[in-house]
Design a protein around this motif. Structure first.
Motif, PDB file in Angstrom:
ATOM      1  N   LEU A  75       0.827  -1.271   0.067  1.00 39.29           N
ATOM      2  CA  LEU A  75       0.056  -0.277   0.068  1.00 39.29           C
ATOM      3  C   LEU A  75       1.125   1.441  -0.065  1.00 39.29           C
ATOM      4  O   LEU A  75       2.071   1.242   0.234  1.00 39.29           O
ATOM      5  CB  LEU A  75      -0.875  -0.082   1.191  1.00 39.29           C
ATOM      6  N   SER A  76       0.205   2.436  -0.503  1.00 42.76           N
ATOM      7  CA  SER A  76       0.823   3.682  -0.156  1.00 42.76           C
ATOM      8  C   SER A  76       2.394   3.840  -0.771  1.00 42.76           C
ATOM      9  O   SER A  76       3.193   4.624  -0.532  1.00 42.76           O
ATOM     10  CB  SER A  76       0.931   4.201   1.241  1.00 42.76           C
ATOM     11  N   GLY A 135       3.147  -2.462   8.803  1.00 47.36           N
ATOM     12  CA  GLY A 135       2.043  -3.168   8.105  1.00 47.36           C
ATOM     13  C   GLY A 135       0.829  -2.699   8.908  1.00 47.36           C
ATOM     14  O   GLY A 135       1.095  -1.952   9.765  1.00 47.36           O
ATOM     15  N   ASN A 136      -0.445  -3.033   8.600  1.00 51.40           N
ATOM     16  CA  ASN A 136      -1.683  -2.534   9.123  1.00 51.40           C
ATOM     17  C   ASN A 136      -1.868  -3.301  10.528  1.00 51.40           C
ATOM     18  O   ASN A 136      -2.808  -2.677  11.277  1.00 51.40           O
ATOM     19  CB  ASN A 136      -3.005  -2.882   8.182  1.00 51.40           C
ATOM     20  N   LYS A 162       0.365  -3.520  12.839  1.00 51.19           N
ATOM     21  CA  LYS A 162       1.585  -3.242  13.779  1.00 51.19           C
ATOM     22  C   LYS A 162       0.703  -2.863  15.235  1.00 51.19           C
ATOM     23  O   LYS A 162      -0.272  -2.532  15.307  1.00 51.19           O
ATOM     24  CB  LYS A 162       2.176  -2.055  13.231  1.00 51.19           C
ATOM     25  N   THR A 190       1.825   3.176   6.686  1.00 53.57           N
ATOM     26  CA  THR A 190       1.548   1.626   6.464  1.00 53.57           C
ATOM     27  C   THR A 190       1.695   1.536   5.148  1.00 53.57           C
ATOM     28  O   THR A 190       0.940   2.056   3.998  1.00 53.57           O
ATOM     29  CB  THR A 190      -0.200   1.574   6.720  1.00 53.57           C
ATOM     30  N   TYR A 193       1.975  -2.087   3.875  1.00 50.86           N
ATOM     31  CA  TYR A 193       1.688  -3.110   3.484  1.00 50.86           C
ATOM     32  C   TYR A 193       0.435  -3.831   4.346  1.00 50.86           C
ATOM     33  O   TYR A 193       0.224  -3.289   5.594  1.00 50.86           O
ATOM     34  CB  TYR A 193       2.717  -4.396   3.426  1.00 50.86           C
ATOM     35  N   GLN A 194      -0.568  -4.685   3.964  1.00 46.89           N
ATOM     36  CA  GLN A 194      -1.700  -5.247   4.705  1.00 46.89           C
ATOM     37  C   GLN A 194      -1.333  -6.732   4.598  1.00 46.89           C
ATOM     38  O   GLN A 194      -1.002  -7.070   3.701  1.00 46.89           O
ATOM     39  CB  GLN A 194      -3.040  -4.821   4.527  1.00 46.89           C
TER      40      GLN A 194
END
Length: 265
Positions: A41-42, A144-145, A147, A166, A168-169
């Motif tokens: 992500l992002s 990560g999401n 955390k 963030t 990665y998820q």
């Protein structure tokens, strides 16, 4: 003796996963089954931040996946050349904090010097950072999401600025059920199962319970660290082993002890 490790395979310089090799030294046959997948992500925003090391006091990496996100930024935005020419040196003039040798190894591949890898978990790394950090600039923390807030909160309490992003998820691996079904039908109930994260436990436990049936009481459950051990305990599972550090050597030693008659670690 056959054991199950719920992680993806990571070959080292010898072309073998180090966990399989270490357990093999004790005559223990390990099988790896991945239970997690990741979506990044992002990355455009992260890439922009990586391009401006002058805005930050350093970097914090607490997972190999966050480092992979950095690698993707360099590849996608054709930043490899400028990274090698100047950005890498500018980041190396600052502190690059990491948790664990696995993350340190991946960080070193993009040319960064690391510190704190022997801390073993986020709480100890936070203590290490607090004892050393004096920059007024924020530390950049790609995460990560899922955390946990221990590290951010500890740094905040000490007045150390940090900017998290963030990148990665975590999602369930699509092959969990099929791979577990295949393992149980071919190998039977394993002597031990090791979980490597609370999310890995969440995504796989129901399948393991169904496949193991009444034999689940025979399984020695192991955790790679205290956070995962707490997640096991919260599910009411007996913990036969918590690795003293998140390394193949420590886990192999712990599992060997746990599998001995009346063993525990």
């Amino acid at each position: 003796m056959k054991v199950l490790l719920l992680k993806d395979a990571k070959e080292d310089d010898c072309g073998q996963d180090p966990y399989i090799r270490e357990l093999g030294l004790y005559g223990i046959e390990a099988t790896l089954i991945p239970v997690l997948s990741f979506e990044f992500l992002s990355l455009p925003s992260f890439s922009e931040k990586l391009s401006h090391p002058e805005d930050y006091g350093g970097l914090i990496f607490t997972s190999p996946r966050a480092v992979e996100a950095a690698e993707l930024c360099l590849e996608k935005d054709n930043k490899t050349e400028v990274w090698e020419r100047s950005l890498k040196e500018k980041w190396n003039a600052k502190s690059v904090y990491v948790v664990g040798n696995a993350t340190a190894s991946v960080v070193s591949k993009i040319g960064l010097d690391t510190e704190g890898e022997t801390c073993g978990n986020a709480e100890k790394l936070a203590e290490y950072i607090c004892s050393r950090e004096s920059s007024a600039l924020p530390l950049l923390f790609p995460c990560g999401n899922l955390k946990r807030e221990i590290l951010p909160n500890m740094l905040k309490d000490k007045g150390i600025a940090m900017e998290s992003i963030t990148v990665y998820q975590t999602i369930p691996h699509p092959g969990i059920q099929g791979n577990l079904n295949s393992y149980y039908s071919q190998q039977g109930v394993p002597a031990s199962i090791t979980f490597f994260s609370p999310s890995g436990l969440t995504y796989s436990l129901k399948h393991i319970q169904e496949l193991s049936g009444d034999s689940i009481d025979q399984i020695k459950f192991a955790a790679i660290g205290p956070t995962t051990a707490r997640a096991l305990a919260a599910q009411g599972l007996p913990i036969s082993c918590t690795a003293e550090s998140p390394t193949p050597q420590a886990l192999a030693t712990g599992i060997r002890k746990a599998l001995q008659p009346h063993g525990c670690c």
